[in-house]
Structure formats: structure tokens, C-alpha cells
Design a protein around this motif. Sequence first.
Motif, mmCIF file in Angstrom:
data_model
loop_
_atom_site.group_PDB
_atom_site.id
_atom_site.type_symbol
_atom_site.label_atom_id
_atom_site.label_comp_id
_atom_site.label_asym_id
_atom_site.label_seq_id
_atom_site.Cartn_x
_atom_site.Cartn_y
_atom_site.Cartn_z
ATOM 1 N N GLY A 193 2.884 40.577 59.636
ATOM 2 C CA GLY A 193 2.782 40.780 60.895
ATOM 3 C C GLY A 193 4.246 39.745 61.423
ATOM 4 O O GLY A 193 5.076 40.010 61.247
ATOM 5 N N VAL A 194 3.797 39.031 62.587
ATOM 6 C CA VAL A 194 4.761 38.352 63.192
ATOM 7 C C VAL A 194 5.092 36.995 62.500
ATOM 8 O O VAL A 194 4.063 36.365 62.163
ATOM 9 N N SER A 195 6.368 36.811 62.605
ATOM 10 C CA SER A 195 6.595 35.199 61.994
ATOM 11 C C SER A 195 6.639 34.281 62.772
ATOM 12 O O SER A 195 6.058 34.316 64.157
ATOM 13 N N THR A 196 6.402 32.929 62.222
ATOM 14 C CA THR A 196 6.477 31.703 63.239
ATOM 15 C C THR A 196 7.558 32.040 64.019
ATOM 16 O O THR A 196 7.332 31.581 65.528
ATOM 17 N N PHE A 197 8.774 32.161 63.896
ATOM 18 C CA PHE A 197 9.745 32.290 64.662
ATOM 19 C C PHE A 197 9.556 33.467 65.578
ATOM 20 O O PHE A 197 9.861 33.335 66.887
ATOM 21 N N GLY A 198 8.946 34.615 65.133
ATOM 22 C CA GLY A 198 8.794 35.819 66.090
ATOM 23 C C GLY A 198 7.638 35.115 67.248
ATOM 24 O O GLY A 198 7.619 35.812 68.337
ATOM 25 N N GLU A 199 6.690 34.345 67.031
ATOM 26 C CA GLU A 199 5.807 33.982 67.934
ATOM 27 C C GLU A 199 6.451 33.260 69.016
ATOM 28 O O GLU A 199 6.163 33.200 70.152
ATOM 29 N N GLN A 200 7.634 32.435 68.535
ATOM 30 C CA GLN A 200 8.492 31.784 69.862
ATOM 31 C C GLN A 200 9.366 32.979 70.561
ATOM 32 O O GLN A 200 9.436 32.865 71.741
ATOM 33 N N VAL A 201 9.505 33.994 69.860
ATOM 34 C CA VAL A 201 10.434 34.948 70.520
ATOM 35 C C VAL A 201 9.401 35.766 71.505
ATOM 36 O O VAL A 201 9.945 35.995 72.929
ATOM 37 N N VAL A 202 8.222 36.100 71.191
ATOM 38 C CA VAL A 202 7.231 36.385 72.119
ATOM 39 C C VAL A 202 7.147 35.660 73.542
ATOM 40 O O VAL A 202 7.036 36.234 74.538
ATOM 41 N N ASP A 203 6.972 34.412 72.957
ATOM 42 C CA ASP A 203 6.663 33.389 74.197
ATOM 43 C C ASP A 203 7.913 33.412 75.203
ATOM 44 O O ASP A 203 7.648 33.631 76.355
ATOM 45 N N GLU A 204 8.899 33.262 74.607
ATOM 46 C CA GLU A 204 10.436 33.316 75.359
ATOM 47 C C GLU A 204 10.356 34.602 76.261
ATOM 48 O O GLU A 204 10.858 34.384 77.323
ATOM 49 N N MET A 205 10.169 35.892 75.611
ATOM 50 C CA MET A 205 10.311 37.178 76.254
ATOM 51 C C MET A 205 9.304 37.102 77.552
ATOM 52 O O MET A 205 9.669 37.378 78.601
ATOM 53 N N ASN A 206 8.046 36.528 77.313
ATOM 54 C CA ASN A 206 6.985 36.461 78.294
ATOM 55 C C ASN A 206 7.424 35.606 79.677
ATOM 56 O O ASN A 206 7.410 36.081 80.480
ATOM 57 N N ASP A 207 8.008 34.426 79.257
ATOM 58 C CA ASP A 207 8.701 33.636 80.143
ATOM 59 C C ASP A 207 9.776 34.151 81.121
ATOM 60 O O ASP A 207 9.868 33.933 82.108
ATOM 61 N N LEU A 208 10.746 35.042 80.235
ATOM 62 C CA LEU A 208 11.723 35.305 80.853
ATOM 63 C C LEU A 208 11.515 36.642 81.665
ATOM 64 O O LEU A 208 12.234 37.257 82.795
ATOM 65 N N GLY A 209 10.530 37.375 81.470
ATOM 66 C CA GLY A 209 10.096 38.722 82.063
ATOM 67 C C GLY A 209 11.120 39.767 81.053
ATOM 68 O O GLY A 209 11.526 40.607 81.902
#
Length: 404
Positions: A193-209
Motif C-alpha cells: 500500500g502506502v509507504s511511511t513517507f507516502g503517509e506524510q505526503v498524503v498529510d501534506e497534500m491535505n494541509d496544502l489543498g
Amino acid sequence: MQKIHSLTLLLPIFLLFASCQSIDEKAEKIHNHAFTVDTHVDTPYHLLNKDFDIGVAHPFKKGGSRVDFPRMKEGGLDGIFFAAFTSQIERTEENILAARSKADELIDSIYSACTKNKDQAEVALSVADGYRIEKDGKRAIYIGLENGFPIGTEISEVERYYNKGVRYITLCHTSNNDICDSSTDKNGEEFNGVSTFGEQVVDEMNDLGILIDVSHISDSSFYDVLKLSKSPVIASHSCARAICDSPRNLTDDMLKALSKNGGVIQMCILDDYVKAPDTTTIGYKKELELRERYRKAGKMTEEEEQKIWDEWRQMQIDYPKDKPTVADAVDHIDHIVKLVGIDYVGIGTDFDGGGGLKDCVDVSQMMNITKELLRRDYSEEEIGKIWGGNFMRVFKRVEELASN
Ligand SMILES: [Zn+2]
């Protein structure tokens, strides 16, 4: 008597003509009223070709671009996502930097194309921008990043791409990257599935819009993203797996989960996702060979990359495929609507990345999809949702939930 007889004969012809005309008029009216958007085309690669002028209408030619600003207008298309695409090759530092500079070059070419044709098009960065640009009678050009490969493992790159105008990121492409597993990696899953780094990317994308695009990612990556994301997600160019069994398409269970998430699937018109391909033709084998060569090539020089593109274009001319039709594509919309309702489907053609149908070869023929929907008794309101209403709802929600 004779007169009545000939009138009776003419009546069905007249009725047929009248009904055709009314479908054309209805389609035109819908496109005039709705904000229509195609969420995925690979046109930026053509922008790198100095001889290609996107401000001029081109007659459709195999191997040529299927998108330009005048043809967008002719097809009644108001908004579009130009993908800055980079292919997935070995994840070395050098290759990541090269992908980053390629993606940047593609994004810059989108701005240049819009500046050069500012009377016809403008780069759009928000939902509001899209509506304003449409009101001005111009095309709204959004930017997507197809493949998160250029991000590498640098989380700050996500914000840099946001600042460059990127409003969705397709997390991966045809193979796994540092963010997540792909639906088509030859070696199977790497992170489940999603990597540990990918989890951060998803978070960051959410925060930025930034919209999270789940097209191309593996089924486990898809379910991981739905669990991780605070915002609804999109599949910018995918179809229904129940209609065409491709790993690039979404299963019924995935479609149900996507609707619960409040997201949207943008139906793609790339032949192999619309209808299972005829694997016995020479053209199919040639295409596989070329894809495999491209995959194995690794980092290429500009000339080598150009050579592959030229071969790809030539292959389309030498081995034309028996393409599916608009009706075949609309079967996917029908299926999705029956399964989860009208609010979760839109259109992302993948023009210039393989998309195109027998009766919808380029962006000027987009209304053929609308006409097919009208023939199947979709209402004006429903068609408006499919053509952009649903996608813009998700986009708006992602903007609202961003914590800038
Ligand atoms: Zn794609």
C-alpha cells in the motif's frame, strides 16, 4: 391520395431529423450552461515541441496532439488539467533530480503557452479561478503532477509543487515509487500500500489543498489512502473494473468506498481501460514491446526520449487499433451511476496519453459523450454533474479542508 402517401413516407425521416437536431441543440445548451472539465490530458509533452502551437486549431492527425485551445472551445470544454508527467524509472538520486527538472520544464511550458495565448487561456489555481476564467470566455488550464516520482523523499517538494500551481498529484505511475505501490508494477507490491513517507505526503497534500489522485495506484494503496486522507480523493482517469477487467480500473467495492469518501472517479477514454484489448494483433504486440523497452531504458537523453515518442506516434499510424466507441465508454458511466449514484463520476480523457475513441478522437468531439448521455435519458442537471459539477464539488471541499 398520392400526396398523402408520400407525406406518410417522409414523416419518419422528418421526425428522425428533428430528434437528431434537438439532441445537438440540447448538447450545445448543456455545454453553454455547465462548467465542463476534463481532468487528465498529457498535452504538455507536445508543448515542448517548438513547432506545435496550441493557440491554433489543428485538424486531427494520428500521432498529433488531440488538444489545442481552439478545439477545446469547439468541443465546449471550459477547463482542463494538463498533466506534468514523468515516467517511473529506477529510484536513484540522479534519476529523481532529472524527473524533477523534467516536471518543472513541463509546468513552465504550460505557463508559457497560456501567456502566449492570453486571449484564449489562463492558468487556474482554484475553483473560483476556473469559474472566473470561463466567464471571461477563456479556457481554464489547471496543472496536475502525474507521478509523485519527482518528489523523491523530500517532503518540502510537495509544497514547492503547490507553489508552482500543481493542484493534484497522481501518487505513482506504472511502477512502485517511494510514496506507494502501483497497480501495474511487474514485481508486485513493495509496501502493501502506502509507504511511511507516502503517509506524510498524503498529510501534506491535505494541509496544502492538493487533490490526491488515486489513478494508477494499487488496490491496497487505494484503501490506505482512503483511511489516511482527511479530504475526499479523485481518480483523475480510470474506469470501472466490472465493465473492463484492468488493474487500472476500480472494482465495485472500491467505487462504493470512493462514494463514501465523497470523492469522484473521472471516466477515462483510453481504449484498454474501456474495453479489453484484442491481444492477438501485431499492433498489440508492438505496443507491448515498446512499453517494455521504455520501462527498461532507465534514464534517457532528450534525443532517446524523443525517439521513443516518435516511434510511439509512428506505431499508431502503422498499426491503427479498432478503438471502442463513445457508447462503450458511457457503459462505464451507467455502471457507476447504477452502483453508487450520479454524484461520484466525471470525465478525464487521457488525450495525448493514449485516450481517444472511434467517435471521439479529439477534444473538439467531446459533445459526442453528452449526446450519448442524452440518448440514455440523463437529465441536463445529471449531465452537468458528470461534466464538472461532481469534480468541482470535490475540489471545493479539498480547498475548504486545507489548513493554509
Ligand atoms: Zn496515466
